[in-house]
Design a protein around this motif. Structure first.
Motif, PDB file in Angstrom:
ATOM      1  N   ASP A 174       0.820  -1.215   0.000  1.00  0.00           N
ATOM      2  CA  ASP A 174       0.000   0.000   0.000  1.00  0.00           C
ATOM      3  C   ASP A 174       0.856   1.268   0.000  1.00  0.00           C
ATOM      4  O   ASP A 174       0.366   2.340   0.281  1.00  0.00           O
ATOM      5  CB  ASP A 174      -0.900  -0.020   1.244  1.00  0.00           C
ATOM      6  N   ALA A 175       2.159   1.108  -0.309  1.00  0.00           N
ATOM      7  CA  ALA A 175       3.079   2.256  -0.309  1.00  0.00           C
ATOM      8  C   ALA A 175       3.937   2.231  -1.568  1.00  0.00           C
ATOM      9  O   ALA A 175       5.157   2.067  -1.510  1.00  0.00           O
ATOM     10  CB  ALA A 175       3.942   2.234   0.942  1.00  0.00           C
ATOM     11  N   PRO A 176       3.328   2.411  -2.758  1.00  0.00           N
ATOM     12  CA  PRO A 176       4.078   2.324  -4.013  1.00  0.00           C
ATOM     13  C   PRO A 176       4.844   3.603  -4.322  1.00  0.00           C
ATOM     14  O   PRO A 176       4.703   4.621  -3.638  1.00  0.00           O
ATOM     15  CB  PRO A 176       2.962   2.107  -5.040  1.00  0.00           C
ATOM     16  N   GLY A 177       5.661   3.535  -5.370  1.00  0.00           N
ATOM     17  CA  GLY A 177       6.256   4.752  -5.915  1.00  0.00           C
ATOM     18  C   GLY A 177       7.514   5.225  -5.227  1.00  0.00           C
ATOM     19  O   GLY A 177       7.821   6.412  -5.269  1.00  0.00           O
ATOM     20  N   GLY A 178       8.285   4.323  -4.595  1.00  0.00           N
ATOM     21  CA  GLY A 178       9.544   4.741  -3.976  1.00  0.00           C
ATOM     22  C   GLY A 178       9.351   5.421  -2.647  1.00  0.00           C
ATOM     23  O   GLY A 178       9.766   6.574  -2.461  1.00  0.00           O
ATOM     24  N   SER A 179       8.739   4.686  -1.696  1.00  0.00           N
ATOM     25  CA  SER A 179       8.566   5.277  -0.359  1.00  0.00           C
ATOM     26  C   SER A 179       9.923   5.638   0.225  1.00  0.00           C
ATOM     27  O   SER A 179      10.911   4.938   0.015  1.00  0.00           O
ATOM     28  CB  SER A 179       7.824   4.304   0.562  1.00  0.00           C
ATOM     29  N   HIS A 180       9.963   6.722   0.979  1.00  0.00           N
ATOM     30  CA  HIS A 180      11.237   7.235   1.483  1.00  0.00           C
ATOM     31  C   HIS A 180      11.308   7.197   3.003  1.00  0.00           C
ATOM     32  O   HIS A 180      11.717   6.213   3.581  1.00  0.00           O
ATOM     33  CB  HIS A 180      11.487   8.635   0.927  1.00  0.00           C
ATOM     34  N   PHE A 211       2.064  12.022  -0.071  1.00  0.00           N
ATOM     35  CA  PHE A 211       2.246  11.982   1.381  1.00  0.00           C
ATOM     36  C   PHE A 211       0.994  11.336   1.966  1.00  0.00           C
ATOM     37  O   PHE A 211      -0.126  11.616   1.524  1.00  0.00           O
ATOM     38  CB  PHE A 211       2.428  13.379   1.973  1.00  0.00           C
ATOM     39  N   ALA A 212       1.190  10.473   2.963  1.00  0.00           N
ATOM     40  CA  ALA A 212       0.055   9.782   3.573  1.00  0.00           C
ATOM     41  C   ALA A 212       0.413   9.395   5.002  1.00  0.00           C
ATOM     42  O   ALA A 212       1.581   9.423   5.398  1.00  0.00           O
ATOM     43  CB  ALA A 212      -0.319   8.544   2.762  1.00  0.00           C
ATOM     44  N   TRP A 213      -0.623   9.034   5.780  1.00  0.00           N
ATOM     45  CA  TRP A 213      -0.359   8.478   7.102  1.00  0.00           C
ATOM     46  C   TRP A 213      -1.307   7.310   7.352  1.00  0.00           C
ATOM     47  O   TRP A 213      -2.392   7.238   6.783  1.00  0.00           O
ATOM     48  CB  TRP A 213      -0.472   9.542   8.198  1.00  0.00           C
ATOM     49  N   ASP A 233      -1.598  13.422  -3.486  1.00  0.00           N
ATOM     50  CA  ASP A 233      -0.918  12.564  -4.454  1.00  0.00           C
ATOM     51  C   ASP A 233      -0.376  13.370  -5.629  1.00  0.00           C
ATOM     52  O   ASP A 233      -0.218  12.857  -6.732  1.00  0.00           O
ATOM     53  CB  ASP A 233      -1.855  11.460  -4.959  1.00  0.00           C
ATOM     54  N   LYS A 234      -0.059  14.627  -5.356  1.00  0.00           N
ATOM     55  CA  LYS A 234       0.486  15.518  -6.381  1.00  0.00           C
ATOM     56  C   LYS A 234       1.748  16.202  -5.878  1.00  0.00           C
ATOM     57  O   LYS A 234       1.980  17.384  -6.148  1.00  0.00           O
ATOM     58  CB  LYS A 234      -0.565  16.543  -6.802  1.00  0.00           C
ATOM     59  N   GLU A 235       2.581  15.465  -5.148  1.00  0.00           N
ATOM     60  CA  GLU A 235       3.778  16.037  -4.527  1.00  0.00           C
ATOM     61  C   GLU A 235       5.020  15.452  -5.185  1.00  0.00           C
ATOM     62  O   GLU A 235       5.561  14.427  -4.757  1.00  0.00           O
ATOM     63  CB  GLU A 235       3.781  15.759  -3.027  1.00  0.00           C
TER      64      GLU A 235
END
Length: 601
Positions: free
Chosen positions: A407-413, A444-446, A464-466
């Motif tokens: 549930d954390a795609p796209g290169g979580s940092h 960004f999400a929590w 989802d536009k960051e």
């Protein structure tokens, strides 16, 4: 310095300048440039623009438009009015010059550029004295921010006359722009846009078919008044700890008094090993060498991230690292013996662990480990996920809990830990950079921890536009008792806030480039939370943002030409304030900046 939430704080002083112009908000430092054209030629720092023609005539630098042929060959930037740049880079500076317009010209433009619109942010700001539209101090459009526009910040009805010389003094220090015109008004404005490197002075005219002349041009470094900066803006001293001998990256560094001798020590990984450096002289001791066979995964030459955690409960801090495997090194009774620290694998299935942090997730009184697994499905069964691990006990080893399951795609940092919704249970936030090769990112999400530990965690998407999203940390920045979130786009631009409880997004510093590290602490000891960051490139800046107690922030420069992948706030010199420890990434170093505000409260 910078009041970012108030995008433009401007004022006009209705005083008129005398012939003896002196700086108002700064003082002259070293002389960076001077040209009076008495030699019969201009110095090489002058560069003409758009085919306009310049020459020294009787000790004056005179510009005329480009040729009719040149103008006919171009659709824009035709050179119909004289244009010139003066390449004297400076961040805070004082510019003094005399100018005159003639013929069909009706205005002069005296401003600054941050490189070109493609290579930097373009035009910064300008003073525009005119013959017919008064005098304007203008903030220019930021070329890297979509939709940004030119913005007049201070104006006067006062006009100039043709064929008459005027002397101008412009000073730019921090976010303050002050312009004085001999016999005319003094204009002042504050804007975050001003606090950047001025790559060159931009000098233009408006109108048509006339001459623009300059004389007695000087540029000084601008220094704070009274011989020193205010405490919050005082200079941070840079201390170098280590440099990679193999020109490799150093991505993470942690500090602790490992031998309990009263001085801070540092652990970092580089050049194929994990190194413990004994403070204050930073003598290195290798405590582990990466090699095949440590785990099923082949290691790189350095960790991507690390943290400290008392894994075995013996009262000292062990080292936890991520290097294609999440592992820990047991701190021995004699840390600096020269013997390797014992290596143990935590998890060799999760991959792309860009962040390791600690927190008591299950509230059992023991710190747990939080780690992400950002790699794709073809590389690991625990893909595009975030986990937390119960620390080992005498009866069981590490227990992995996947709370953000695929549930954390796209290169979580990087993750942040805290009770975001004020329900008494800690939650976890994260950012994902996105971009080429990382679909589904730029968010960004929590994740909200459930009442029952067996239930799934609920994901709350903030945005989802960051582009380049990387860091996010829960913190109550405005002291209203409601948790906010401080975030950074480490693979893009900008520091921002999400203000609780509805998490309205507010840009704090949209301009800072690549702020790939972030911490939130009370740096000036005034009772509210400030934050610090450093860009990831070798020519980046380190900065801290001073909180006024209400969640309005002023940026202060810490250092320049320093990269970072990991930044920590820690008292490195034992003077009871928080310094800034940096692992330099592309800079290939470990440094720390000494907080100058010791003893503030």
């Amino acid at each position: 310095m910078k009041n970012f939430l108030l995008l433009a704080l401007s004022s006009l002083l209705f005083a008129y300048s005398s012939s003896a112009l002196e700086p108002i908000n700064s003082r002259n430092g070293s002389l960076l440039f001077e040209d009076n054209f008495n030699s019969g030629r201009a110095q090489p720092e002058w560069k003409s623009l758009h085919g306009t023609r310049w020459s020294v005539i009787k000790g004056v630098y005179v510009g005329i438009p480009s040729t009719p042929e040149f103008q006919a060959s171009r659709d824009n930037h035709t050179g119909a009015t004289p244009s010139m740049t003066l390449h004297v880079p400076a961040r805070d500076c004082i510019l003094q010059l005399s100018f005159k317009i003639t013929g069909g010209l009706n205005a002069a433009h005296i401003g600054f550029n941050n490189s070109t619109t493609a290579g930097g942010t373009g035009h910064i700001a300008r003073l525009i004295p005119s013959t017919n539209s008064g005098t304007i101090l203008q903030k220019d459009r930021h070329s890297q921010i979509e939709g940004d526009k030119d913005l007049p910040l201070a104006t006067s009805d006062w006009t100039i006359e043709k064929d008459r010389w005027y002397t101008v003094l412009v000073e730019v220090i921090g976010d303050q722009f002050t312009a004085q015109i001999e016999g005319g008004p003094t204009l002042q404005a504050s804007h975050w846009r001003f606090d950047v490197l001025k790559t060159w002075v931009n000098l233009k005219a408006r109108g048509r078919d006339g001459q623009l002349s300059y004389d007695e041009v000087k540029i000084w470094e601008a220094l704070p008044l009274n011989g020193s900066q205010s405490e919050s803006g005082a200079k941070w001293k840079k201390h170098q700890v280590a440099v990679s001998k193999d020109d490799g990256m150093i991505n993470s560094a942690v500090a602790n008094d490992f031998d309990n001798n009263g001085t801070m020590d540092i652990i970092a990984s580089f050049d194929g090993k994990v190194v413990l450096m004994k403070g204050p002289k930073w003598k290195p001791v290798t405590i582990h060498r990466f090699k095949e066979g440590d785990s099923k995964n082949v290691p790189r030459s350095e960790c991507i991230h690390s943290c400290l955690l008392d894994v075995d409960g013996d009262g000292d801090q062990d080292f936890v690292g991520s290097n294609n495997t999440t592992f820990w090194l047991e701190c021995p009774d004699v840390p600096f013996s020269g013997k390797p620290w014992k290596y143990r694998t935590i998890d060799d299935e999760i991959l792309g662990t860009h962040c390791l942090i600690t927190g008591d997730v299950n509230q059992d009184g023991k710190l747990d480990l939080i780690a992400n697994s950002s790699r794709a499905e073809k590389l690991t069964p625990i893909y595009e996920s975030i986990c937390w691990f119960e620390t080992p006990t005498a009866s069981k080893g590490w227990v992995r809990h996947v709370f953000a399951d695929k549930d954390a795609p796209g290169g979580s940092h990087y993750m942040g830990f805290g009770d975001i919704n004020n329900d008494g249970r800690p939650d976890i936030a994260c950012g994902a950079k996105g971009g080429e090769g990382f679909p589904g990112g730029e968010w960004f999400a929590w994740w909200e921890q459930p009442v029952n530990g067996t239930e799934p965690w609920k994901k709350h998407l903030l945005s989802d536009k960051e582009v380049g999203a990387s860091n996010i940390i829960p913190a109550d920045v405005n002291r209203d008792g409601i948790m906010d979130l401080v975030a950074a786009r480490g693979h893009g631009h900008g520091i921002l806030l999400y203000l609780g409880p509805d998490f309205k997004q507010i840009e704090v510093d949209p301009e800072i480039h690549g702020p790939h590290s972030l911490f939130v602490e009370d740096l000036d000891q005034d009772g509210d939370l400030d934050f610090g960051t450093c860009g990831r490139h070798e020519d980046s800046i380190a900065a801290w943002y001073e909180n006024d107690g209400r969640g309005y922030f002023t940026r202060h420069l810490i250092g320049e030409n320093q990269g970072s992948y990991d930044t920590r706030a820690i008292d490195m010199d034992g003077d009871n304030d928080l310094d800034m420890l940096i692992a330099g990434h592309w800079s290939g170093n470990v440094v720390w900046y000494e907080n100058p505000m010791r003893g503030n409260n």
